[in-house]
Design an enzyme around this catalytic site. Structure first.
Site, short mmCIF file in Angstrom:
data_model
loop_
_atom_site.label_atom_id
_atom_site.label_comp_id
_atom_site.label_asym_id
_atom_site.label_seq_id
_atom_site.Cartn_x
_atom_site.Cartn_y
_atom_site.Cartn_z
CD GLU A 268 -2.41 -1.71 8.47
OE1 GLU A 268 -3.63 -1.56 8.70
OE2 GLU A 268 -1.92 -1.79 7.33
CB SER A 308 -4.54 -0.57 3.71
OG SER A 308 -4.47 -0.76 5.10
CG HIS A 427 -3.44 -5.72 9.18
ND1 HIS A 427 -4.25 -6.84 9.25
CD2 HIS A 427 -3.91 -4.99 8.12
CE1 HIS A 427 -5.15 -6.79 8.30
NE2 HIS A 427 -4.97 -5.69 7.60
CG ASP A 481 -3.18 2.13 6.93
OD1 ASP A 481 -3.21 2.47 8.14
OD2 ASP A 481 -3.30 0.94 6.58
CG HIS A 482 -6.96 2.32 7.72
ND1 HIS A 482 -7.16 1.64 8.90
CD2 HIS A 482 -6.36 1.44 6.88
CE1 HIS A 482 -6.70 0.40 8.78
NE2 HIS A 482 -6.20 0.25 7.56
#
Length: 624
Positions: A268, A308, A427, A481-482
């Site tokens: 994440e 995500s 996150h 994811d990013h």
């Protein structure tokens, strides 16, 4: 409360449920070949499960009718008022009956239930209406007969007058019914509202189309992205040539398939900016850096999206995020897709996905099933006795205990297996366990400390995994994811917003022959796994390339909200929405006057292929 008006309304809505089931049966008969592989039990489940989608559509379409039926004032059983109600009922439902009838044949062309793309071709339909009615006369006849039948079967109010409940009681009833209507449209109390993707929960995947109904998919598509098709190339052959893509490249591999495990770890928000191995040792990921020394960390790797929810289609199905809306929630979410899980299942693999957040988060569980992941492990599957103590208070299970749980579960799997693991502790709000407060560098951004904790959890995972019997026989692919917040000016540009780590690691094999300087992207992962395992398939998409392929220097395709970018080691090519081209140097993004016609052709080909393939559900047109 349960007076004649209320009972009449329920009977009338029940009549629609019967009609929708009849329409589903009609859809099944006209498209029988699509569902021929399914057994009787699977077909029955599709019909029963479809009632959930039918109820949602019926309640959404008949909101006004329900309101008028249960008005808290006046005599709603008066003959004149009842005639008005009947007309509202018939006229309100007739267009959606027509839509379901049309879809009986339209499905054959687009391979999915109709969504909002019908709105984009209304002009064509109007201009061809006469010939369409002539050719499909039986559909028009069927529509007329169904509407007449609906009018004939419409439950009538009794002739004898009845004393209505008091106004306050009728008002309370209306409020309660309104609540149940909202709940029905939503599809229940689950985390996310009912989506078309929720229909695809069994094999064969085509049964999802039988479970759905056309009014539901159309309503869900209103306001969603509708892609404009492109015609830079006139034929499929020209398009394939411009794509530099051979669908048969992996169809007949030499040698036997490898029976090795694959574990894909999606971290994440691990932007490349935070990784020391990509920034001359300056970062917050000491364990990931050490792993990079033993595997292959690509210096220029890109996520194909910024969220995500956009990462999973790229990683598990080779579908980059090239439109304003994520694929998972787009009108095209029910398109035919051969995911990595599907291809590995065909080779005898057990497939699973682990995500410590609430089941249903971002639709991951449903999408995972769509791409062949057999088992989904979310918050609900985490041991109940540990859930409270390991919960982070916001999203789900802290990374360290969750990754230990994953390691234990994988040991129970039959080999070979493919598992995808999605972490969550890094996150927002970047919570870490109290016992680790002050242990990891605070850094300059609030996310940095949680990156340190997640990296520590990763270290503990590999420490435990290394003692398991499956470890030495496993290819690990780690990425993010990013990206996230940035403080380094080197990443504060168009390409930097997409740059993530991408690492290949195998404890039992050296991978040093792979070029870490090539451009890599999420969409390459599916092709890389297929190439590594030496599996035969013609079901890969042309966006990705195997990272093991020594004949290519790599590339990545991105969408920044206004334009598409094709990134390769020589040049960055931009194609905006007006089809204007611009070229930049790589990786500095300095404008250059030097055109790159080959890159421009490739970018146009990928954009046309994506858009037309999504709209027409022809992403695998060579298999038609």
């Amino acid at each position: 409360m349960f007076d004649t008006a209320f009972k009449l309304m329920l009977r009338r809505l029940g009549l629609l449920l019967v009609l929708y089931t009849l329409l589903r049966l009609l859809f099944f008969v006209f498209n029988y070949s699509e569902f021929a592989e399914a057994g009787a039990g699977e077909l029955l489940f599709a019909f029963v499960h479809g009632l959930r989608f039918d109820l949602a559509a019926i309640l959404a379409v008949n909101g006004l009718f329900i309101l008028l039926s249960l008005l808290p004032i006046g005599n709603t059983l008066h003959p004149t008022y009842q005639r008005v109600l009947e007309w509202v009922f018939i006229l309100g439902n007739a267009p959606f009956i027509a839509l379901a009838i049309v879809d009986v044949e339209f499905f054959k062309f687009i391979g999915r239930r109709t969504s909002n793309e019908l709105l984009s071709i209304t002009g064509d339909i109007a201009s061809q209406l006469v010939q369409l009615l002539g050719y499909y006369w039986y559909l028009a006849l069927g529509f007329i007969l169904l509407v007449i039948g609906l009018a004939k079967a419409f439950p009538k109010a009794p002739a004898l007058p009845e004393t209505a409940p008091k106004v306050w009681l009728r008002s309370l009833r209306l409020v309660l019914v309104a609540g149940f209507v909202v709940l029905g449209i939503r599809g229940g109390l689950q985390l996310k509202p009912l989506r078309p993707s929720h229909a695809f929960i069994q094999e064969p995947a085509a049964l999802g189309h039988l479970t759905l109904n056309s009014p539901f998919t159309f309503i869900k598509g209103i306001g969603k992205t509708t892609l404009e098709e492109k015609q830079y190339f006139q034929t499929d052959e020209e398009l394939l040539a411009a794509l530099q893509f051979d669908p048969q490249k992996y169809a007949r591999p030499e040698g036997a398939p490898l029976k090795e495990n694959v574990v894909i770890i999606i971290l994440e928000s691990f932007a490349a900016e935070y990784v020391g191995a990509l920034n001359k040792g300056q970062g917050y990921t000491p364990f990931l850096d050490s792993l990079a020394n033993e595997g292959v960390m690509f210096r220029y790797a890109f996520a194909n999206g910024r969220k995500s929810i956009e990462s999973l289609p790229s990683i598990l199905a080779g579908v980059p995020s090239l439109m304003p809306e994520p694929f998972i929630t787009s009108p095209y979410q029910a398109n035919k897709l051969y995911g990595l899980g599907t291809l590995l299942q065909e080779a005898g693999y057990q497939t699973a996905m682990f995500h410590g957040a609430a089941n249903g988060s971002m639709g991951f569980n449903n999408f995972a099933a769509r791409v062949g992941v057999q088992a989904y492990y979310g918050l609900d599957e985490y041991p109940g006795e540990l859930r409270k103590q390991d919960f982070d208070g916001q999203w789900g299970i802290f990374d360290e205990p969750y990754l230990q749980y994953v390691s234990r579960e994988l040991t129970e799997f039959e080999q070979p297996f493919m598992a995808t693991l999605f972490t969550l502790s890094s996150h927002q709000p970047y919570t870490i366990p109290d016992k680790y407060k002050g242990r990891f560098p605070k850094g300059e951004l609030e996310i940095h400390e949680s990156i340190g904790y997640a990296d520590h959890a990763l270290r503990q995972f590999f420490k435990t995994a290394s003692q398991q019997p499956w470890y030495e026989n496993t290819l690990f692919i780690l990425t993010a994811d990013h990206t996230q917040k940035s403080i380094n000016p080197a990443y504060q540009n168009e390409l930097g917003h997409f740059r993530v780590p991408l690492l290949l690691f195998h404890p039992g094999k050296g991978l040093k022959s792979i070029n870490p300087a090539k451009v890599a992207q999420h969409a390459d992962i599916q092709a890389t796994v297929i190439d590594y395992l030496n599996l035969p398939t013609d079901k890969l998409l042309p966006f990705g390339q195997s990272l093991l392929d020594t004949t290519t220097s790599g590339r990545a395709i991105l969408f920044n909200g206004t334009a598409n970018l094709l990134v390769d080691p020589e040049v960055v090519t931009e194609l905006n929405q007006q089809d204007a081209l611009r070229f930049y140097t790589f990786p500095d993004l300095a404008p250059t006057a030097s055109p790159a016609p080959q890159s421009a052709q490739l970018l146009k080909a990928q954009v046309q292929y994506f858009r037309n393939g999504m709209v027409g559900n022809r992403l695998y047109f060579w298999k038609e």
